[in-house]
Design a protein around this motif. Sequence first.
Motif, PDB file in Angstrom:
ATOM      1  N   GLY A 163      -3.346   3.567  -0.430  1.00  0.00           N
ATOM      2  CA  GLY A 163      -2.760   2.845   0.838  1.00  0.00           C
ATOM      3  C   GLY A 163      -3.963   2.662   1.620  1.00  0.00           C
ATOM      4  O   GLY A 163      -4.482   1.592   2.285  1.00  0.00           O
ATOM      5  N   PHE A 192       6.225   5.628  -0.471  1.00  0.00           N
ATOM      6  CA  PHE A 192       5.240   4.715  -0.609  1.00  0.00           C
ATOM      7  C   PHE A 192       4.912   4.223   0.698  1.00  0.00           C
ATOM      8  O   PHE A 192       3.894   3.868   1.097  1.00  0.00           O
ATOM      9  N   TRP A 197       1.830   1.430   1.794  1.00  0.00           N
ATOM     10  CA  TRP A 197       1.943   0.394   0.478  1.00  0.00           C
ATOM     11  C   TRP A 197       2.941  -0.519   1.092  1.00  0.00           C
ATOM     12  O   TRP A 197       3.636  -0.470   2.141  1.00  0.00           O
ATOM     13  N   TRP A 221      -2.876  -4.700   1.116  1.00  0.00           N
ATOM     14  CA  TRP A 221      -2.369  -3.395   0.582  1.00  0.00           C
ATOM     15  C   TRP A 221      -2.087  -3.454  -0.780  1.00  0.00           C
ATOM     16  O   TRP A 221      -1.492  -4.461  -1.296  1.00  0.00           O
TER      17      TRP A 221
END
Length: 233
Positions: A163, A192, A197, A221
């Motif tokens: 990320g 996530f 993300w 991303w």
Amino acid sequence: MTNTTAAPARGHRDMYRLMSLMTGAEKHGPAATSTLDVLWVLYDRVLRVTPDTVDAPDRDRFLLSKGHGPMAYYAVLAAHGFFGEELLPGFGSYGSPLGHHPDRMLVPGAEIGSGSLGHGLPLAVGSVLGLRAQGLTDPRVWVLIGDAELDEGSNHEALAYAGPAGLEQLHTVVIDNASASYARPGGVSARFEAAGWSVASVDGRDHEALYAAFTAPHPGWPRAVVAHVEPKP
């Protein structure tokens, strides 16, 4: 392996017939069927790789981290002509290239040997970094993992790095069939999101929802798609 004549293109309706040609390792049947729709949509509509481009530098890379029960993977590869369906009945037998875990040296189109939990996502991160080092920013790397793999620390290290590093070429599909041993506050998607993300959560049997999630833009991303699936018997 011995060269074989690739089968003609098949449709999604053929998948269960192709899977039925493979016998043995029934204990991993649910693991296979839970991935079938995701694999079909990826190979039929999303991945930029064909039997003729499996070695092309600019191909998309697909890494099957969820390598237990690879029958759906083999069926989808056969349906798209990576090898002939005559190989399917030999699944898991001595001398067959189609093992109980995929072997990248034997299975046309397979990018990694897999089956041990927790390896695919770190390998996908490394693949993106390797492509960047070569100046290849167009190929996308896709990795399919299971929710139980998130019990492995190696995956958390990989997603925590990807990320902030802005690995836009990286795409992770998580098959969430509630098989993980350890619950996470907010579920898989929240893990996530906390790592920076772009995340979507969809029905893992809905082909249009999967396609929309797979193709949504996510500039700057990495992308995670959590596919919720109730395994078929």
